[in-house]
Scaffold this motif. Structure first.
Motif, mmCIF file in Angstrom:
data_model
loop_
_atom_site.group_PDB
_atom_site.id
_atom_site.type_symbol
_atom_site.label_atom_id
_atom_site.label_comp_id
_atom_site.label_asym_id
_atom_site.label_seq_id
_atom_site.Cartn_x
_atom_site.Cartn_y
_atom_site.Cartn_z
ATOM 1 N N TRP A 35 0.816 -1.218 0.000
ATOM 2 C CA TRP A 35 0.000 0.000 0.000
ATOM 3 C C TRP A 35 0.846 1.264 0.000
ATOM 4 O O TRP A 35 0.338 2.366 -0.205
ATOM 5 C CB TRP A 35 -0.919 0.026 1.223
ATOM 6 C CG TRP A 35 -0.177 -0.202 2.513
ATOM 7 C CD1 TRP A 35 -0.057 -1.390 3.174
ATOM 8 C CD2 TRP A 35 0.578 0.748 3.269
ATOM 9 N NE1 TRP A 35 0.733 -1.232 4.296
ATOM 10 C CE2 TRP A 35 1.138 0.075 4.371
ATOM 11 C CE3 TRP A 35 0.841 2.108 3.125
ATOM 12 C CZ2 TRP A 35 1.942 0.691 5.327
ATOM 13 C CZ3 TRP A 35 1.650 2.738 4.061
ATOM 14 C CH2 TRP A 35 2.187 2.028 5.152
ATOM 15 N N CYS A 36 2.139 1.134 0.220
ATOM 16 C CA CYS A 36 3.017 2.279 0.432
ATOM 17 C C CYS A 36 3.563 2.816 -0.899
ATOM 18 O O CYS A 36 4.256 2.090 -1.609
ATOM 19 C CB CYS A 36 4.168 1.868 1.345
ATOM 20 S SG CYS A 36 5.444 3.128 1.513
ATOM 21 N N PRO A 37 3.281 4.082 -1.233
ATOM 22 C CA PRO A 37 3.786 4.657 -2.486
ATOM 23 C C PRO A 37 5.319 4.610 -2.580
ATOM 24 O O PRO A 37 5.863 4.369 -3.660
ATOM 25 C CB PRO A 37 3.281 6.105 -2.458
ATOM 26 C CG PRO A 37 2.132 6.104 -1.505
ATOM 27 C CD PRO A 37 2.427 5.022 -0.506
ATOM 28 N N ASP A 38 6.004 4.841 -1.457
ATOM 29 C CA ASP A 38 7.472 4.773 -1.465
ATOM 30 C C ASP A 38 7.952 3.353 -1.753
ATOM 31 O O ASP A 38 8.937 3.158 -2.469
ATOM 32 C CB ASP A 38 8.061 5.268 -0.137
ATOM 33 C CG ASP A 38 7.867 6.771 0.068
ATOM 34 O OD1 ASP A 38 7.770 7.509 -0.939
ATOM 35 O OD2 ASP A 38 7.806 7.201 1.235
ATOM 36 N N SER A 39 7.258 2.355 -1.206
ATOM 37 C CA SER A 39 7.609 0.958 -1.495
ATOM 38 C C SER A 39 7.393 0.653 -2.969
ATOM 39 O O SER A 39 8.215 -0.014 -3.603
ATOM 40 C CB SER A 39 6.774 -0.014 -0.652
ATOM 41 O OG SER A 39 7.196 -0.049 0.689
ATOM 42 N N MET A 40 6.284 1.138 -3.529
ATOM 43 C CA MET A 40 5.993 0.881 -4.944
ATOM 44 C C MET A 40 7.106 1.433 -5.837
ATOM 45 O O MET A 40 7.599 0.742 -6.729
ATOM 46 C CB MET A 40 4.657 1.515 -5.337
ATOM 47 C CG MET A 40 3.458 0.838 -4.743
ATOM 48 S SD MET A 40 1.968 1.733 -5.254
ATOM 49 C CE MET A 40 0.825 1.185 -4.002
ATOM 50 N N LYS A 41 7.509 2.666 -5.587
ATOM 51 C CA LYS A 41 8.568 3.301 -6.374
ATOM 52 C C LYS A 41 9.886 2.546 -6.191
ATOM 53 O O LYS A 41 10.598 2.262 -7.157
ATOM 54 C CB LYS A 41 8.719 4.764 -5.943
ATOM 55 C CG LYS A 41 9.802 5.508 -6.686
ATOM 56 C CD LYS A 41 9.920 6.936 -6.183
ATOM 57 C CE LYS A 41 11.100 7.630 -6.837
ATOM 58 N NZ LYS A 41 11.396 8.918 -6.244
ATOM 59 N N ASP A 42 10.209 2.222 -4.944
ATOM 60 C CA ASP A 42 11.459 1.524 -4.621
ATOM 61 C C ASP A 42 11.513 0.158 -5.304
ATOM 62 O O ASP A 42 12.524 -0.196 -5.916
ATOM 63 C CB ASP A 42 11.559 1.373 -3.097
ATOM 64 C CG ASP A 42 12.859 0.733 -2.648
ATOM 65 O OD1 ASP A 42 13.930 1.342 -2.859
ATOM 66 O OD2 ASP A 42 12.798 -0.382 -2.090
#
Length: 138
Positions: A35-42
């Motif tokens: 659910w985390c946008p930073d995780s998705m980008k990473d």
């Protein structure tokens, strides 16, 4: 500091993977939640790295922090939707996440060949900073 040991199920193979399996090689370990946008980008950036990296020089493992997901299948569903092929370990709630003293997602931990933690990068770290750390490992 020596990295805390773990044995977790791998999403793609359903085999149990242990940190001890990688002794003698550096490891990049990334903790994430879908659910985390930073995780998705990473994970998008790390997937590109995984597709081109020399897998004999560095092992790349991700850990889906199942205890931080809305539903147990959110992380696996996200990985399948993105068609990511890198290894995805399923945390037992937040057990491994907590053992590594993570404070947020994504968190990336670099381990040397002796399985000592040499660097930890939190959710505010850039991909470039992480890659600079990796360059000291391989």
């Amino acid at each position: 500091m020596v990295a805390p040991p773990f044995s977790l199920h791998e999403l793609h193979t359903n085999k149990v993977v242990s940190l001890a399996d990688f002794k003698g090689k550096p490891v990049m370990l990334t903790f994430f939640a879908s659910w985390c946008p930073d995780s998705m980008k990473d994970l998008h950036q790390k997937n590109q790295m995984f597709e081109t990296m020399d897998k004999d020089k560095l092992h790349f493992l991700t850990v889906n922090v199942t205890g931080r997901e809305g539903k147990a299948d959110d992380g696996p569903r996200f990985i399948k939707e993105q068609n990511y092929q890198f290894p995805v370990l399923l945390d037992e709630g937040t057990k491994t996440y907590d053992a590594y003293r993570c404070m947020g997602v994504p968190t990336t931990v670099l381990l040397n060949e002796k399985q000592e933690i040499i660097a930890t990068y939190n959710d505010k770290s850039s991909f470039i900073d992480i890659m600079k750390g990796v360059s000291h490992l391989v």
